[in-house]
Design a protein around this motif. Structure first.
Motif, PDB file in Angstrom:
ATOM      1  N   THR A  15       0.857  -1.164  -0.034  1.00  0.00           N
ATOM      2  CA  THR A  15       0.021  -0.045   0.015  1.00  0.00           C
ATOM      3  C   THR A  15       0.890   1.349   0.208  1.00  0.00           C
ATOM      4  N   MET A  16       0.250   2.627  -0.182  1.00  0.00           N
ATOM      5  CA  MET A  16       0.938   3.796   0.102  1.00  0.00           C
ATOM      6  C   MET A  16       1.627   3.930   1.523  1.00  0.00           C
ATOM      7  N   ALA A  17       0.988   3.416   2.449  1.00  0.00           N
ATOM      8  CA  ALA A  17       1.571   3.634   3.824  1.00  0.00           C
ATOM      9  C   ALA A  17       2.978   2.702   4.006  1.00  0.00           C
ATOM     10  N   SER A  18       3.068   1.533   3.077  1.00  0.00           N
ATOM     11  CA  SER A  18       4.261   1.056   2.965  1.00  0.00           C
ATOM     12  C   SER A  18       5.285   1.242   2.045  1.00  0.00           C
ATOM     13  N   ALA A  19       4.759   1.818   0.965  1.00  0.00           N
ATOM     14  CA  ALA A  19       5.557   1.741  -0.204  1.00  0.00           C
ATOM     15  C   ALA A  19       6.745   2.731   0.150  1.00  0.00           C
ATOM     16  N   GLY A  84       0.652  16.984 -15.571  1.00  0.00           N
ATOM     17  CA  GLY A  84       0.732  17.245 -14.227  1.00  0.00           C
ATOM     18  C   GLY A  84       0.007  15.786 -13.499  1.00  0.00           C
ATOM     19  N   VAL A  85       0.253  14.689 -14.007  1.00  0.00           N
ATOM     20  CA  VAL A  85      -0.771  13.466 -13.836  1.00  0.00           C
ATOM     21  C   VAL A  85       0.083  12.625 -12.587  1.00  0.00           C
ATOM     22  N   ILE A  86      -0.656  11.733 -11.992  1.00  0.00           N
ATOM     23  CA  ILE A  86      -0.383  10.662 -11.148  1.00  0.00           C
ATOM     24  C   ILE A  86      -0.676   9.447 -12.060  1.00  0.00           C
ATOM     25  N   ILE A  87       0.470   8.426 -12.355  1.00  0.00           N
ATOM     26  CA  ILE A  87       0.102   7.296 -13.068  1.00  0.00           C
ATOM     27  C   ILE A  87       0.449   5.969 -12.249  1.00  0.00           C
ATOM     28  N   ALA A  88      -0.173   4.880 -12.128  1.00  0.00           N
ATOM     29  CA  ALA A  88       0.055   3.691 -11.459  1.00  0.00           C
ATOM     30  C   ALA A  88       0.015   2.674 -12.538  1.00  0.00           C
ATOM     31  N   LEU A  89       0.741   1.703 -12.141  1.00  0.00           N
ATOM     32  CA  LEU A  89       0.951   0.508 -13.068  1.00  0.00           C
ATOM     33  C   LEU A  89       0.752  -0.853 -12.235  1.00  0.00           C
ATOM     34  N   ASN A  90       0.067  -1.701 -12.752  1.00  0.00           N
ATOM     35  CA  ASN A  90       0.162  -3.011 -11.941  1.00  0.00           C
ATOM     36  C   ASN A  90       1.295  -4.148 -12.512  1.00  0.00           C
ATOM     37  N   ARG A  91       2.182  -3.572 -12.938  1.00  0.00           N
ATOM     38  CA  ARG A  91       3.313  -4.284 -13.586  1.00  0.00           C
ATOM     39  C   ARG A  91       4.769  -3.508 -13.435  1.00  0.00           C
ATOM     40  N   PRO A 114       4.684  -1.743  -9.120  1.00  0.00           N
ATOM     41  CA  PRO A 114       5.222  -2.758  -8.331  1.00  0.00           C
ATOM     42  C   PRO A 114       6.755  -2.770  -7.994  1.00  0.00           C
ATOM     43  N   SER A 115       7.712  -2.286  -9.260  1.00  0.00           N
ATOM     44  CA  SER A 115       8.885  -1.998  -9.126  1.00  0.00           C
ATOM     45  C   SER A 115       9.208  -1.241 -10.486  1.00  0.00           C
ATOM     46  N   PHE A 116      10.590  -0.951 -10.480  1.00  0.00           N
ATOM     47  CA  PHE A 116      11.129  -0.196 -11.684  1.00  0.00           C
ATOM     48  C   PHE A 116      12.442  -1.000 -12.488  1.00  0.00           C
ATOM     49  N   GLU A 117      12.229  -1.502 -13.556  1.00  0.00           N
ATOM     50  CA  GLU A 117      13.582  -1.870 -14.138  1.00  0.00           C
ATOM     51  C   GLU A 117      14.746  -1.021 -14.023  1.00  0.00           C
ATOM     52  N   GLN A 118      15.961  -1.378 -13.901  1.00  0.00           N
ATOM     53  CA  GLN A 118      17.203  -0.392 -13.934  1.00  0.00           C
ATOM     54  C   GLN A 118      17.042   0.521 -15.040  1.00  0.00           C
ATOM     55  N   GLU A 119      16.819  -0.110 -16.241  1.00  0.00           N
ATOM     56  CA  GLU A 119      16.898   1.051 -17.298  1.00  0.00           C
ATOM     57  C   GLU A 119      16.172   2.024 -17.112  1.00  0.00           C
ATOM     58  N   ALA A 120      14.818   1.824 -16.961  1.00  0.00           N
ATOM     59  CA  ALA A 120      13.801   2.833 -16.721  1.00  0.00           C
ATOM     60  C   ALA A 120      13.969   3.769 -15.721  1.00  0.00           C
ATOM     61  N   LEU A 121      14.709   3.111 -14.539  1.00  0.00           N
ATOM     62  CA  LEU A 121      14.942   3.811 -13.524  1.00  0.00           C
ATOM     63  C   LEU A 121      16.017   5.060 -13.730  1.00  0.00           C
ATOM     64  N   ASP A 122      16.961   4.487 -14.448  1.00  0.00           N
ATOM     65  CA  ASP A 122      18.103   5.588 -14.646  1.00  0.00           C
ATOM     66  C   ASP A 122      17.777   6.563 -15.505  1.00  0.00           C
ATOM     67  N   LYS A 127      15.071  13.171 -14.064  1.00  0.00           N
ATOM     68  CA  LYS A 127      13.935  14.261 -13.847  1.00  0.00           C
ATOM     69  C   LYS A 127      13.977  14.491 -12.481  1.00  0.00           C
ATOM     70  N   LYS A 128      14.396  15.432 -11.968  1.00  0.00           N
ATOM     71  CA  LYS A 128      14.490  15.788 -10.547  1.00  0.00           C
ATOM     72  C   LYS A 128      13.174  15.999  -9.920  1.00  0.00           C
ATOM     73  N   ASN A 129      12.018  16.341 -10.644  1.00  0.00           N
ATOM     74  CA  ASN A 129      10.930  16.764 -10.129  1.00  0.00           C
ATOM     75  C   ASN A 129       9.839  15.440  -9.960  1.00  0.00           C
ATOM     76  N   ILE A 130       9.932  14.527 -10.652  1.00  0.00           N
ATOM     77  CA  ILE A 130       9.247  13.487 -10.756  1.00  0.00           C
ATOM     78  C   ILE A 130       9.400  12.497  -9.351  1.00  0.00           C
ATOM     79  N   ARG A 131       8.177  12.081  -8.872  1.00  0.00           N
ATOM     80  CA  ARG A 131       8.381  11.008  -7.721  1.00  0.00           C
ATOM     81  C   ARG A 131       7.993   9.673  -8.259  1.00  0.00           C
ATOM     82  N   LEU A 132       8.838   8.768  -7.928  1.00  0.00           N
ATOM     83  CA  LEU A 132       8.903   7.409  -8.032  1.00  0.00           C
ATOM     84  C   LEU A 132       8.603   6.514  -6.908  1.00  0.00           C
ATOM     85  N   ILE A 133       7.398   5.971  -7.084  1.00  0.00           N
ATOM     86  CA  ILE A 133       6.921   5.085  -5.700  1.00  0.00           C
ATOM     87  C   ILE A 133       7.067   3.678  -6.024  1.00  0.00           C
ATOM     88  N   GLU A 134       7.777   2.747  -5.240  1.00  0.00           N
ATOM     89  CA  GLU A 134       7.781   1.406  -5.595  1.00  0.00           C
ATOM     90  C   GLU A 134       6.871   0.747  -4.348  1.00  0.00           C
TER      91      GLU A 134
END
Length: 227
Positions: A15-19, A84-91, A114-122, A127-134
């Protein structure tokens, strides 16, 4: 700046509380709220699914055999609102998703997955302003969980709606007009989508994606016209 507190008796994991926040500025109160709403949408689907969310309402939602196709269909629903959107993916987020983001010059507040592949994360970490949540493995809500809302002097609570409507649950009450198998599948998709749209809620769907959404209007006629 916002903060999330984990319910010690909650059964739901991921959940977001444990992300875990991997990158970006501090999450605001509304960032948490909107991202939680986006995750709730993609939890509905066993297939790859993507939700684009503004103000806790979807401006695009799609499910497909391919995560990339789901992403493209969700964005195509309403590109103008997906700013200025929030995006969620289930993969897990892959490099080809980031290539679409770059090509379309999307401005994104939060990506949750759920996670980010390393190439995508790199690529995203440039982008300094984007928030990445696993959030870890995204699963459907437990039927014993409760939905809680604050009111003056107290709280409202109700059971979480986990009902999954299937084709065998439907009844054909029209005379002569019978929906095709494809229309049935779009109807079932639309039922999952409209559950997450704030009333008056109207969803138009085709090929496993929203193609029009009307939300938050006092008149359902107005919501239909907007959709």
């Amino acid at each position: 700046k916002g903060s999330a507190w984990r319910d010690p008796i909650a059964k739901q994991a991921s959940t977001m509380a444990s992300a875990q926040q991997l990158h970006g500025k501090n999450m605001s109160f509304l960032n948490y709220y909107d991202t939680d709403a986006a995750l709730a949408m993609v939890r509905e689907f066993d297939q790859p699914a993507v939700a684009f969310v503004k103000h806790a309402n979807p401006c695009g939602l799609a499910s497909s055999d391919s995560l990339l196709e789901a992403f493209q269909k969700a964005y195509a629903c309403d590109p103008r609102s997906a700013f200025g959107v929030i995006i969620a993916l289930n993969r897990p987020v892959t490099k080809d998703i980031i290539e679409v983001i770059e090509a379309e010059k999307m401005f994104i507040e939060v990506i949750a997955a759920p996670s980010f592949e390393q190439e995508a994360l790199d690529l995203l970490e440039k982008k300094k302003n984007i928030r990445l949540i696993e959030v870890g493995d995204i699963r459907k809500l437990d039927s014993s969980d409760f939905d809680l809302k604050k009111i003056s002097g107290g709280y409202l609570t109700q059971e979480v709606d986990t009902q999954d409507i299937r084709e065998q649950d439907l009844q054909m009450v029209t005379v002569g007009a019978v929906p095709s198998p494809e229309q049935i599948q779009d109807l079932l998709f639309a039922w999952k989508a409209v559950k997450h749209v704030k009333s008056n809620a109207i969803v138009l769907a085709k090929n496993g994606a929203t193609v029009g959404i009307g939300a938050g209007q006092m008149s359902r006629v107005d919501s239909t016209e907007i959709a």
